[in-house]
Design a protein around this motif. Structure first.
Motif, short mmCIF file in Angstrom:
data_model
loop_
_atom_site.label_atom_id
_atom_site.label_comp_id
_atom_site.label_asym_id
_atom_site.label_seq_id
_atom_site.Cartn_x
_atom_site.Cartn_y
_atom_site.Cartn_z
N SER A 19 54.63 42.16 25.26
CA SER A 19 53.41 42.65 24.61
C SER A 19 53.10 44.06 25.11
CB SER A 19 52.23 41.73 24.90
OG SER A 19 52.46 40.44 24.40
N PRO A 20 52.64 44.94 24.22
CA PRO A 20 52.31 46.31 24.64
C PRO A 20 51.21 46.31 25.69
CG PRO A 20 52.31 46.10 22.25
CD PRO A 20 52.39 44.72 22.80
N TYR A 37 48.72 49.16 28.15
CA TYR A 37 48.07 50.45 28.00
C TYR A 37 48.02 51.19 29.33
CZ TYR A 37 46.62 48.40 23.60
OH TYR A 37 46.63 47.81 22.37
N THR A 43 47.54 54.14 23.75
CA THR A 43 48.58 53.15 23.49
C THR A 43 49.94 53.69 23.88
OG1 THR A 43 48.84 53.94 21.22
CG2 THR A 43 47.30 52.12 21.57
N ASN A 52 53.90 53.85 23.23
CA ASN A 52 54.84 53.67 22.12
C ASN A 52 56.08 52.94 22.62
OD1 ASN A 52 53.26 55.06 20.21
ND2 ASN A 52 53.96 57.03 21.03
N LEU A 53 56.26 51.71 22.16
CA LEU A 53 57.41 50.91 22.54
C LEU A 53 58.27 50.65 21.33
CD1 LEU A 53 55.56 48.26 24.73
CD2 LEU A 53 56.81 50.25 25.53
N HIS A 70 59.51 48.25 18.99
CA HIS A 70 59.20 46.90 18.54
C HIS A 70 60.16 46.43 17.44
CE1 HIS A 70 55.24 45.96 20.52
NE2 HIS A 70 55.47 47.19 20.90
N SER A 86 56.50 36.32 23.23
CA SER A 86 56.13 37.28 24.28
C SER A 86 55.85 36.55 25.59
CB SER A 86 54.89 38.07 23.86
OG SER A 86 54.48 38.93 24.91
N ASP A 114 52.98 41.02 29.68
CA ASP A 114 52.32 42.26 29.30
C ASP A 114 53.10 43.38 29.98
OD1 ASP A 114 50.36 40.94 27.87
OD2 ASP A 114 48.99 40.81 29.58
N ARG A 168 53.87 50.51 30.52
CA ARG A 168 54.66 51.74 30.58
C ARG A 168 53.72 52.89 30.91
NH1 ARG A 168 59.70 51.18 31.43
NH2 ARG A 168 60.32 53.03 30.30
#
Length: 308
Positions: free
Chosen positions: A122-123, A125, A131, A133-134, A136, A204, A207, A210
């Motif tokens: 899961s993205p 923050y 946000t 950018n991954l 997906h 998922s 968390d 990045r």
């Protein structure tokens, strides 16, 4: 089946307690949690030692390297040391969902043919609320377990190592064909794919954080950097060819043909940058589908011209 978690740390005091909590509070417990700190200069080790002592975690251990090895070597040593039938690599700044061990270990226990099971993520923050950018691509949350398409998923590593569950038997090949330049997750992914034991789990389990301090995810720019990257890929595919010859006698012939295409693709890219002859870029047109994108194909041309 026994479970090991291997956690590599370095200057992780900011987020480490959140991660340790998520490991401790899993719905099933790991048989061992091996933590190795790579000479942190902050309070990471002190925090971990206090955490282990305060929570009386007798099957957890933390060691400190006598010199900074870097994350690649640190994870390699941890994976070789782990004793569990299933090994879960762990980053210091993510947060695991509490059912991760239970769900992924059950899937592997029910299907011994799985050598590497990789879940979704899961993205997360960054501290500024922006946000991250991954990639997906192909992520969904259906809960299905499936074999990914070899051509699209063999070369490009589509999941980070922190969502892997690794069958201990894969470590034998990992140890024999490892190079110090290898990210552990990349080599394990490719070995599992070539043996037909790679599975993706559309669920998922963490968390995934990045931020600017992440050790991985750097982009390769410039002529010399691109040449160095291609030289590494050429060497890596040569090692995998030896692996195929020695251990993969029952390989899928169609997948092996795709593997050989990747070898030719890298060979022409290597010649483009080593021999500095533009003709090789035109030869690469035949293999343009092996690039991450058509943009990457033209990037080879632009970097070649600027470098020359």
């Amino acid at each position: 089946m026994t479970i090991s978690i291997v956690l590599s740390t370095y200057n992780g005091e900011k987020h480490i307690v959140e991660q340790l909590d998520s490991l401790k509070d899993q719905t099933i417990s790991a048989d061992e949690v091996l933590i190795c700190d790579d000479c942190s200069t902050d309070d990471t080790v002190k925090i971990i030692k206090n955490y282990i002592e305060n929570h009386k975690l007798s099957n957890w251990s933390v060691t400190i390297n006598n010199r900074n090895k870097g994350w690649k070597k640190n994870f390699y040593d941890l994976l070789i040391k782990a004793k569990g039938d299933i090994i879960f690599p762990c980053d210091q700044d993510d947060i695991w969902h509490l059912d991760k061990l239970e769900k992924m270990s059950k899937i592997m226990q029910n299907d011994p043919s799985i050598l590497l099971l990789s879940s979704n993520y899961s993205p997360f923050y960054d501290g500024k609320g922006n946000t991250i950018n991954l990639d997906h691509t192909d992520l969904d949350d259906s809960g299905r377990v499936y074999v990914p398409d070899f051509k699209r998923f063999f070369f490009y590593i589509r999941r980070p190592g922190c969502v892997y569950a690794i069958n201990k038997s894969l470590i034998t090949y990992f140890k024999e064909f490892h190079d110090d330049r290898d990210p552990h997750d990349a080599l394990l992914w490719r070995l599992a794919a070539m043996l037909g034991g790679l599975r993706l789990y559309a669920y998922s389990t963490i968390d995934f954080r990045r931020h600017s301090n992440n050790a991985t995810g750097e982009k390769v720019r410039g002529y010399l950097k691109r040449k160095e990257q291609i030289d590494y890929y050429y060497n890596m595919l040569q090692r995998l060819e030896r692996f195929n010859s020695n251990y993969n006698k029952d390989k899928n012939e169609n997948e092996y043909k795709i593997f050989k295409e990747y070898q030719k693709w890298i060979m022409y890219r290597k010649r483009l940058y080593t021999d500095r002859k533009l003709i090789y870029w035109f030869y690469l047109f035949k293999y343009r589908s092996l690039y991450w994108s058509i943009k990457s194909y033209f990037a080879d041309l632009i970097i070649f011209i600027k470098g020359k």
